[in-house]
Motif scaffolding. Structure first.
Motif, PDB file in Angstrom:
ATOM      1  N   ALA A   1       0.834  -1.329  -0.118  1.00  0.00           N
ATOM      2  CA  ALA A   1      -0.124   0.052   0.029  1.00  0.00           C
ATOM      3  C   ALA A   1       0.926   1.274   0.089  1.00  0.00           C
ATOM      4  O   ALA A   1       0.510   2.316  -0.728  1.00  0.00           O
ATOM      5  N   ALA A   2       2.131   1.448   0.617  1.00  0.00           N
ATOM      6  CA  ALA A   2       2.853   2.472   0.843  1.00  0.00           C
ATOM      7  C   ALA A   2       3.405   2.549  -0.516  1.00  0.00           C
ATOM      8  O   ALA A   2       3.877   3.876  -1.166  1.00  0.00           O
ATOM      9  N   ALA A   3       4.121   1.608  -1.283  1.00  0.00           N
ATOM     10  CA  ALA A   3       4.682   1.764  -2.411  1.00  0.00           C
ATOM     11  C   ALA A   3       3.649   2.194  -3.472  1.00  0.00           C
ATOM     12  O   ALA A   3       3.977   3.106  -4.529  1.00  0.00           O
ATOM     13  N   ALA A   4       2.171   1.733  -3.273  1.00  0.00           N
ATOM     14  CA  ALA A   4       1.202   2.324  -4.456  1.00  0.00           C
ATOM     15  C   ALA A   4       0.885   3.834  -4.055  1.00  0.00           C
ATOM     16  O   ALA A   4       0.813   4.574  -5.043  1.00  0.00           O
ATOM     17  N   GLU A   5       1.160   4.185  -2.837  1.00  0.00           N
ATOM     18  CA  GLU A   5       1.019   5.628  -2.429  1.00  0.00           C
ATOM     19  C   GLU A   5       2.134   6.438  -3.178  1.00  0.00           C
ATOM     20  O   GLU A   5       1.904   7.484  -3.895  1.00  0.00           O
ATOM     21  N   MET A   6       3.290   5.870  -3.065  1.00  0.00           N
ATOM     22  CA  MET A   6       4.392   6.785  -3.605  1.00  0.00           C
ATOM     23  C   MET A   6       4.338   6.607  -5.046  1.00  0.00           C
ATOM     24  O   MET A   6       4.892   7.815  -5.668  1.00  0.00           O
ATOM     25  N   ALA A   7       3.966   5.449  -5.665  1.00  0.00           N
ATOM     26  CA  ALA A   7       4.072   5.334  -7.080  1.00  0.00           C
ATOM     27  C   ALA A   7       2.970   6.503  -7.696  1.00  0.00           C
ATOM     28  O   ALA A   7       3.447   7.002  -8.830  1.00  0.00           O
ATOM     29  N   VAL A   8       1.857   6.278  -7.205  1.00  0.00           N
ATOM     30  CA  VAL A   8       0.934   7.405  -7.836  1.00  0.00           C
ATOM     31  C   VAL A   8       1.221   8.843  -7.785  1.00  0.00           C
ATOM     32  O   VAL A   8       1.126   9.733  -8.444  1.00  0.00           O
ATOM     33  N   ARG A   9       2.057   9.060  -6.444  1.00  0.00           N
ATOM     34  CA  ARG A   9       2.364  10.666  -6.355  1.00  0.00           C
ATOM     35  C   ARG A   9       3.461  10.892  -7.036  1.00  0.00           C
ATOM     36  O   ARG A   9       3.715  11.951  -7.658  1.00  0.00           O
ATOM     37  N   LEU A  10       4.590  10.003  -7.564  1.00  0.00           N
ATOM     38  CA  LEU A  10       5.556  10.407  -8.276  1.00  0.00           C
ATOM     39  C   LEU A  10       5.520   9.988  -9.802  1.00  0.00           C
ATOM     40  O   LEU A  10       6.167  10.144 -10.521  1.00  0.00           O
ATOM     41  N   ARG A  11       4.266   9.304 -10.106  1.00  0.00           N
ATOM     42  CA  ARG A  11       4.008   9.039 -11.331  1.00  0.00           C
ATOM     43  C   ARG A  11       4.960   7.903 -11.911  1.00  0.00           C
ATOM     44  O   ARG A  11       5.576   8.016 -12.919  1.00  0.00           O
ATOM     45  N   LEU A  12       5.222   6.959 -10.910  1.00  0.00           N
ATOM     46  CA  LEU A  12       6.234   5.889 -11.152  1.00  0.00           C
ATOM     47  C   LEU A  12       5.219   4.577 -11.132  1.00  0.00           C
ATOM     48  O   LEU A  12       4.450   4.360 -10.478  1.00  0.00           O
ATOM     49  N   SER A  13       5.812   3.392 -11.532  1.00  0.00           N
ATOM     50  CA  SER A  13       5.237   2.206 -11.686  1.00  0.00           C
ATOM     51  C   SER A  13       5.509   1.774  -9.930  1.00  0.00           C
ATOM     52  O   SER A  13       6.558   2.043  -9.477  1.00  0.00           O
ATOM     53  N   GLU A  14       4.609   0.870  -9.409  1.00  0.00           N
ATOM     54  CA  GLU A  14       5.064   0.376  -8.086  1.00  0.00           C
ATOM     55  C   GLU A  14       6.453  -0.474  -8.154  1.00  0.00           C
ATOM     56  O   GLU A  14       7.172  -0.328  -7.197  1.00  0.00           O
ATOM     57  N   GLN A  15       6.287  -1.173  -9.253  1.00  0.00           N
ATOM     58  CA  GLN A  15       7.619  -1.992  -9.338  1.00  0.00           C
ATOM     59  C   GLN A  15       9.097  -1.248  -9.222  1.00  0.00           C
ATOM     60  O   GLN A  15      10.005  -1.515  -8.608  1.00  0.00           O
ATOM     61  N   THR A  16       9.059   0.055 -10.039  1.00  0.00           N
ATOM     62  CA  THR A  16      10.232   0.853  -9.851  1.00  0.00           C
ATOM     63  C   THR A  16      10.291   1.395  -8.487  1.00  0.00           C
ATOM     64  O   THR A  16      11.339   1.484  -7.909  1.00  0.00           O
ATOM     65  N   VAL A  17       9.207   1.734  -7.878  1.00  0.00           N
ATOM     66  CA  VAL A  17       9.447   2.323  -6.377  1.00  0.00           C
ATOM     67  C   VAL A  17      10.056   1.183  -5.714  1.00  0.00           C
ATOM     68  O   VAL A  17      11.080   1.421  -4.801  1.00  0.00           O
ATOM     69  N   ARG A  18       9.579  -0.108  -5.784  1.00  0.00           N
ATOM     70  CA  ARG A  18      10.100  -1.086  -4.534  1.00  0.00           C
ATOM     71  C   ARG A  18      11.598  -1.515  -5.247  1.00  0.00           C
ATOM     72  O   ARG A  18      12.523  -1.744  -4.305  1.00  0.00           O
ATOM     73  N   THR A  19      11.874  -1.430  -6.532  1.00  0.00           N
ATOM     74  CA  THR A  19      13.240  -1.819  -7.036  1.00  0.00           C
ATOM     75  C   THR A  19      14.296  -0.457  -6.422  1.00  0.00           C
ATOM     76  O   THR A  19      15.241  -1.090  -5.962  1.00  0.00           O
ATOM     77  N   ARG A  20      13.793   0.728  -6.526  1.00  0.00           N
ATOM     78  CA  ARG A  20      14.752   1.686  -5.855  1.00  0.00           C
ATOM     79  C   ARG A  20      14.860   1.587  -4.335  1.00  0.00           C
ATOM     80  O   ARG A  20      16.218   1.686  -4.080  1.00  0.00           O
ATOM     81  N   ALA A  21      14.016   0.892  -3.666  1.00  0.00           N
ATOM     82  CA  ALA A  21      14.168   0.871  -2.309  1.00  0.00           C
ATOM     83  C   ALA A  21      15.029  -0.431  -2.123  1.00  0.00           C
ATOM     84  O   ALA A  21      16.030  -0.289  -1.224  1.00  0.00           O
ATOM     85  N   THR A  22      14.756  -1.445  -3.016  1.00  0.00           N
ATOM     86  CA  THR A  22      15.732  -2.542  -2.722  1.00  0.00           C
ATOM     87  C   THR A  22      17.137  -2.393  -3.209  1.00  0.00           C
ATOM     88  O   THR A  22      17.994  -2.737  -2.337  1.00  0.00           O
ATOM     89  N   HIS A  23      17.392  -1.512  -4.096  1.00  0.00           N
ATOM     90  CA  HIS A  23      18.750  -0.954  -4.426  1.00  0.00           C
ATOM     91  C   HIS A  23      19.391  -0.103  -3.426  1.00  0.00           C
ATOM     92  O   HIS A  23      20.823  -0.480  -2.953  1.00  0.00           O
ATOM     93  N   VAL A  24      18.659   0.770  -2.647  1.00  0.00           N
ATOM     94  CA  VAL A  24      19.225   1.532  -1.753  1.00  0.00           C
ATOM     95  C   VAL A  24      19.707   0.556  -0.538  1.00  0.00           C
ATOM     96  O   VAL A  24      20.784   0.852   0.155  1.00  0.00           O
ATOM     97  N   GLU A  25      18.863  -0.363   0.014  1.00  0.00           N
ATOM     98  CA  GLU A  25      19.069  -1.299   1.037  1.00  0.00           C
ATOM     99  C   GLU A  25      20.138  -2.252   0.714  1.00  0.00           C
ATOM    100  O   GLU A  25      21.240  -2.265   1.552  1.00  0.00           O
ATOM    101  N   ALA A  26      20.307  -2.617  -0.677  1.00  0.00           N
ATOM    102  CA  ALA A  26      21.686  -3.198  -0.955  1.00  0.00           C
ATOM    103  C   ALA A  26      22.853  -2.417  -0.865  1.00  0.00           C
ATOM    104  O   ALA A  26      23.824  -3.243  -0.310  1.00  0.00           O
TER     105      ALA A  26
END
Length: 540
Positions: A163-188
């Motif tokens: 749900a949080a990824a969806a919220e950021m996705a619609v605000r940033l005009r990104l796909s949810e997968q892109t949002v989660r991938t960016r978070a994964t990259h940062v954590e890695a």
């Protein structure tokens, strides 16, 4: 009278008393003044959005060639030298400012990723804002699906992050997968490549470097020694190489530090094999296959051999690239009957688009038919010819209009192709519309199960999942009753919407809520934080 001292006779600048460094020369001071002026203009640009290279040039007073200052005789050679020096200095200042902008862009990209990762981490720590209170805390609670308290809590964490990824996705005009991938990259990067992360966060390396490093670091086993060795090698080269060269160097570092054998890694990677299609311009598309290297090489060898065989024909006009594409299309789509017509199964295709058509089987390059029922075709192994839906305005078919046809899952296609597909269709689906407005007539069904005709119609009116930004095709979605069937909602076009399984779960198990206007038909989503978002307009 000229009283200036020749350069060779001037005394060396005296050192400063506090640090022993010589005072700057006049030309150095001029450069500092120009740089300060540039920085000032840069700051003004942030305030007024008016900065450009012209501002820098206009701030430096260089006499035009041949012009003389007041009280001076014209000296063409001196003027040329001064202009060249000033111009070089100005260009260097502009490029210096460009470097600052690039570094700031990299730093902001890192900060964006860090904030995305923080929101998802916080959602996991406290799911309540996203999915509501924890029902397992109520001592009278029992799960209707028979799940344990631990299973419910794990689901809450997962759904909260979704749900949080969806919220950021619609605000940033990104796909949810892109949002989660960016978070994964940062954590890695923060966990496995702290040196490279620090360089990225400071703007000293680009997002492309960081993404490639994160992708490779994520593929390493849980081995801190390997992580540290990869980080040392990657951080060193990321600040010196372009992204393309860095990717090659970083892959080599990964191979050196990876503890697992390449055989085991290859077997695991082969599980991700697949084929994807991406729409391109002008009725074209790209087909991408992810395969084991030896099979991909074998395919290319066969395509190239057949293409070169055809290219040697005296009347062949197609290029090798075009021939490879045509051979690939025919090898995949041609039927056994067509192959028999050529004399052997691996014979190269004759000149033209596709192989000869057998009477009983659709040709490889025209097997897509409007509303056609699946038929059996083979390319060495038996497979079904797919059903492809093309929506063609009736006036277009009659030649009285030029509105484009729509190929399901792709978009607009040329009218000649649409008419050909319509002419080859073995069956049609008629859609009844209002004689004046052209709107489809409502199909009210008093059953919960959605009839095939209604499902097909909804695939036309809502070709993708109705959640903002989701591209999942309607044919792969659940049809959700906007007003629940249990609450009296009917099974008709006005009360059904395609939702992919992921967003269907978000709708029913998180605080994401759709609101449907029965008069206008508009659908709007309200997020867990109270934001409202319209569904995407039809793509075609």
């Amino acid at each position: 009278m000229d009283t200036s001292v020749p350069l060779a006779d001037r005394p060396s600048p005296a050192p400063r008393s506090w640090d022993g460094v010589p005072w700057p020369a006049d030309d150095e001071l001029d450069d500092e003044v120009a740089w300060a002026r540039l920085l000032d203009l840069g700051a003004a640009s942030h305030r007024h959005d008016a900065f450009s290279a012209d501002d820098v040039f206009s701030s430096v007073h260089v006499r035009p060639e041949g012009a003389a200052a007041d009280g001076e005789a014209a000296d063409d050679d001196a003027t040329d030298d001064d202009a060249a020096t000033a111009s070089a200095s100005d260009l260097d200042a502009i490029l210096g400012h460009l470097e600052l902008i690039a570094a700031e862009r990299h730093r902001l990209a890192a900060e964006e990723g860090r904030l995305i990762a923080t929101v998802l981490r916080d959602a996991a720590a406290d799911p309540t804002p996203w999915v509501g209170p924890d029902p397992t805390l109520d001592y009278t609670w029992s799960d209707a699906r028979g799940r344990t308290a631990g299973a419910v809590r794990r689901d809450r964490v997962d759904l909260a992050q979704r749900a949080a990824a969806a919220e950021m996705a619609v605000r940033l005009r990104l796909s949810e997968q892109t949002v989660r991938t960016r978070a994964t990259h940062v954590e890695a990067l923060r966990e496995r490549c702290p040196r490279l992360w620090d360089a990225f966060a400071a703007g000293r390396t680009s997002e492309r470097h960081a993404v490639e490093a994160a992708r490779l670091a994520t593929s390493l086993p849980h081995d801190e020694t390997a992580w540290r060795a990869f980080d040392d090698g990657a951080a060193e080269t990321a600040m010196r190489l372009t992204p393309t060269k860095f990717a090659v160097a970083a892959r080599a570092v990964r191979e050196r530090v990876h503890a697992e054998s390449i055989d085991a890694r290859h077997r695991r990677a082969a599980r991700d094999r697949g084929v994807w299609m991406a729409p391109e311009l002008d009725g074209m598309a790209s087909l991408t296959a992810f395969l084991p290297a030896e099979r991909a090489r074998s395919i290319m060898t066969r395509l190239d051999g057949a293409a070169r065989h055809l290219h040697a024909a005296p009347d062949e006009e197609r290029t090798l690239a075009q021939l490879r594409a045509d051979v690939l299309a025919d090898l995949v789509t041609v039927s056994s009957a067509d192959l028999a017509a050529t004399g052997r199964s691996d014979a190269p295709v004759p000149k033209g688009e596709g192989t000869p058509r057998a009477e009983t089987t659709p040709r490889g390059d025209s097997a897509s038919r409007v509303g056609a029922a699946p038929t059996s075709t083979t390319t060495r192994t038996h497979a079904a010819s797919p059903t492809v839906v093309v929506t063609v305005p009736a006036l277009t078919l009659l030649g009285a209009d030029d509105r484009p046809a729509i190929l399901d899952g792709y978009g607009p296609i040329d009218l000649d192709t649409a008419r050909r597909l319509a002419g080859e269709a073995s069956s049609w689906v008629r859609l009844l519309t209002h004689p004046v407005t052209g709107a489809p007539l409502v199909l009210d069904r008093q059953t919960y199960r959605v009839p095939t005709a209604l499902r097909r119609w909804l695939g036309v009116t809502s070709p993708t999942c109705v959640f903002p930004g989701c591209n999942r095709l309607a044919r792969d979605c659940d049809l959700d009753h906007l007003s629940a069937w249990a609450d009296g909602g009917s099974t008709d076009a006005d009360n059904l919407a395609p939702e992919c399984r992921h967003h269907h779960r978000l709708r029913h198990e998180t605080r994401w809520t759709p609101t449907h206007d029965p008069v206008t038909g508009d659908l709007q989503w309200t997020s867990p934080l109270g934001g409202t978002y319209d569904t995407d307009p039809p793509p075609f």
